[in-house]
Enzyme design. Structure first.
Site, PDB file in Angstrom:
ATOM      1  N   TYR A  95      88.415 -21.159 -94.595  1.00  0.00           N
ATOM      2  CA  TYR A  95      87.184 -21.246 -94.742  1.00  0.00           C
ATOM      3  C   TYR A  95      86.725 -23.303 -94.544  1.00  0.00           C
ATOM      4  O   TYR A  95      85.914 -23.504 -93.748  1.00  0.00           O
ATOM      5  CB  TYR A  95      86.015 -20.719 -95.304  1.00  0.00           C
ATOM      6  CG  TYR A  95      86.037 -19.445 -95.266  1.00  0.00           C
ATOM      7  CD1 TYR A  95      86.259 -18.737 -93.997  1.00  0.00           C
ATOM      8  CD2 TYR A  95      84.877 -18.515 -95.780  1.00  0.00           C
ATOM      9  CE1 TYR A  95      86.069 -17.344 -94.258  1.00  0.00           C
ATOM     10  CE2 TYR A  95      84.857 -16.980 -95.933  1.00  0.00           C
ATOM     11  CZ  TYR A  95      85.915 -16.628 -95.194  1.00  0.00           C
ATOM     12  OH  TYR A  95      86.062 -15.479 -94.464  1.00  0.00           O
TER      13      TYR A  95
ATOM     14  N   LYS B 232      98.861 -11.463 -98.187  1.00  0.00           N
ATOM     15  CA  LYS B 232      99.600 -10.499 -96.630  1.00  0.00           C
ATOM     16  C   LYS B 232     100.680 -11.363 -96.525  1.00  0.00           C
ATOM     17  O   LYS B 232     101.255 -12.000 -95.497  1.00  0.00           O
ATOM     18  CB  LYS B 232      98.207 -10.717 -95.100  1.00  0.00           C
ATOM     19  CG  LYS B 232      99.036 -10.462 -94.319  1.00  0.00           C
ATOM     20  CD  LYS B 232      98.215  -9.167 -94.327  1.00  0.00           C
ATOM     21  CE  LYS B 232      98.666  -8.260 -92.833  1.00  0.00           C
ATOM     22  NZ  LYS B 232      98.747  -6.456 -93.139  1.00  0.00           N
TER      23      LYS B 232
ATOM     24  N   ASP C  20      95.576  -5.391 -97.105  1.00  0.00           N
ATOM     25  CA  ASP C  20      95.305  -4.363 -96.408  1.00  0.00           C
ATOM     26  C   ASP C  20      95.129  -3.079 -96.810  1.00  0.00           C
ATOM     27  O   ASP C  20      94.135  -2.075 -97.177  1.00  0.00           O
ATOM     28  CB  ASP C  20      96.053  -3.594 -95.031  1.00  0.00           C
ATOM     29  CG  ASP C  20      97.462  -4.129 -95.139  1.00  0.00           C
ATOM     30  OD1 ASP C  20      98.243  -4.795 -95.930  1.00  0.00           O
ATOM     31  OD2 ASP C  20      97.699  -4.267 -94.241  1.00  0.00           O
TER      32      ASP C  20
ATOM     33  N   ASP D   1      86.336 -13.160-100.845  1.00  0.00           N
ATOM     34  CA  ASP D   1      84.906 -12.752 -99.256  1.00  0.00           C
ATOM     35  C   ASP D   1      84.575 -11.309 -99.487  1.00  0.00           C
ATOM     36  O   ASP D   1      84.612 -10.643 -98.937  1.00  0.00           O
ATOM     37  CB  ASP D   1      84.829 -13.756 -98.099  1.00  0.00           C
ATOM     38  CG  ASP D   1      83.293 -14.218 -97.738  1.00  0.00           C
ATOM     39  OD1 ASP D   1      82.860 -13.113 -98.677  1.00  0.00           O
ATOM     40  OD2 ASP D   1      84.009 -14.351 -96.073  1.00  0.00           O
TER      41      ASP D   1
ATOM     42  N   ASP E 299      83.183  -7.834-101.862  1.00  0.00           N
ATOM     43  CA  ASP E 299      81.979  -7.444-101.205  1.00  0.00           C
ATOM     44  C   ASP E 299      82.231  -5.873-101.286  1.00  0.00           C
ATOM     45  O   ASP E 299      81.284  -5.189-101.631  1.00  0.00           O
ATOM     46  CB  ASP E 299      80.862  -7.157 -99.528  1.00  0.00           C
ATOM     47  CG  ASP E 299      80.311  -8.766 -99.442  1.00  0.00           C
ATOM     48  OD1 ASP E 299      80.032  -9.355-100.799  1.00  0.00           O
ATOM     49  OD2 ASP E 299      80.021  -9.058 -99.044  1.00  0.00           O
TER      50      ASP E 299
END
Ligand code: NAD
Length: 361
Positions: free
Chosen positions: A146, A195, A227, A251, A255
């Site tokens: 980001y 990852k 994942d 992020d 959620d």
């Protein structure tokens, strides 16, 4: 002890829920012999209305001079409020981004807890939710994809967009230290999510987290690919204590974790810098649709205040008292409208604050 708390009531239900959190903090102060000094500042729409900007320099200075910041929420109805006709850098949310930057808040903490009494709101199958869960997602907030360089170019008539994901070892180390420190206050387990089978930034993340872990032999470290983590959150959420991860993964996962609790009015959060300082706020927004009706659930803000006591003031016993009061009030069957279920007693925002404060006294 004496603590200086800057409060940002904000917009919508913000002033109502912050008032109840103060009520609960005052009950803690009386019981445990502390003094809480509050100074309110304006941010978001409330600041736009008075100063024409969502955050002033003076407000930032007041926040910086405090021991911690307790916030309600900012923003209005994004389709009808005149605040959203302003330029993007003058809208309410710009105040939030500006204060996070000014206070150098790089670590975001989002607990996701399933209360036994609210298990019915959990969208997971009963055999999974029956075990309950209580996890803390620690997300890096100021680096990664980001904040990397980005551009869109056209090459030979083909449009191409580039985003870059960068982390240096110092950015990883400081958030890892926060994660392990927080695990020590909990069940002493860190799941570092990356990852590393694909990304270099994740391989460095893993190495640095392992280096930090060496100083915390009492904390168990495991690594998990993002994942797999996304699957495990709905398959077996009880396995997690602290999930430590970079900005974009955090992020998405935070959620997902909050959705599986099923109750938005119960979710606290904190953003920390590399001192004990932090900004504490509910995960939900300013709920303009229910503002001023005394029906908002103040528990997420009250639990944010509890996090402030635990992580900024090291008052674990006092934070435990707030957390126990929340459990006790739910066990006694009191519910605000958003978490109401059959056979329970419906209460308003103020009455919920009163009930929590009474349990602490
Ligand atoms: P929201 O979280 O404010 O509301 C979503 C739904 O949940 C609404 O139906 C609302 O009534 C309900 N709700 C939220 N909190 C509740 C509570 N404590 N008790 C009972 N019900 C509750 O999200 P939104 O409607 O998308 O956003 C409204 C405004 O909040 C927007 O301006 C948005 O930008 C802002 N916002 C601010 C923050 C922040 O300050 N950190 C975060 C998210 C959204």
């Amino acid at each position: 002890m004496e603590f200086r708390i800057t409060c940002i009531p904000g917009d919508g239900i913000g002033p109502e829920i912050v008032a109840e959190a103060k009520k609960v903090l005052d009950a803690v102060a009386v019981k445990y012999g502390h003094v809480m000094r509050y100074t309110d500042i304006l941010m978001g729409g409330a600041s736009i209305d008075v100063h024409g900007v969502p955050l002033t320099e003076e407000a930032v200075e007041t926040a910086k001079s405090a021991d911690a910041v307790l916030m309600g929420s900012i923003g209005g109805d994004t389709t009808t409020s005149p605040w959203y006709k302003l330029a993007p850098n003058l809208r309410p949310e710009a105040g939030l981004l500006a204060i996070r930057k000014a206070l150098n808040l790089f670590a975001n903490l989002r607990p996701a807890v399933l209360y036994e009494e609210l298990a019915g709101a959990c969208p997971l199958k009963e055999e999974i939710s029956a075990a309950g869960f209580d996890m803390m997602i620690m997300r890096e907030l100021t680096g990664g994809l980001y904040f990397g360089e980005r551009k869109t170019v056209e090459e030979n008539g083909v449009r191409k967009a580039i985003d870059t994901l960068t982390y240096d070892e110092n950015e990883i180390r400081r958030i890892a230290i926060k994660g392990f420190d927080i695990a020590r206050k909990r069940r002493k387990k860190v799941t570092s999510v990356d990852k590393a089978n694909v990304l270099d930034s994740s391989r460095l993340w893993r190495k640095v987290v392992e280096e930090v872990a060496a100083a915390y032999p009492d904390v168990t470290l495991e690594h998990m690919l993002v994942d797999n983590c996304a699957m495990q959150l709905v398959k077996d959420p009880a396995q997690f204590d602290v999930i430590l991860t970079e900005n974009m993964f955090g992020d998405i996962l935070s959620d997902e974790a909050s959705m599986v609790t099923g109750s938005i009015g119960m979710l606290a959060s904190a953003s920390l810098n590399d001192t004990k300082f932090g900004l504490y706020e509910p995960s939900h927004g300013s709920a303009p649709d229910i503002a001023g009706k005394d029906i908002a659930n103040p528990i997420a803000t009250v639990l944010s205040a509890s996090m402030m006591l635990r992580y900024s003031f090291d008052l674990d016993q006092e934070a435990d008292a707030i957390d126990s009061a929340v459990k006790a009030v739910l066990q006694a069957g009191y519910r605000t409208a958003d978490i109401m279920s059959e056979g329970c007693v419906r209460v308003g925002c103020k009455q919920m604050g009163d009930l929590l404060a009474e349990r602490i006294k």
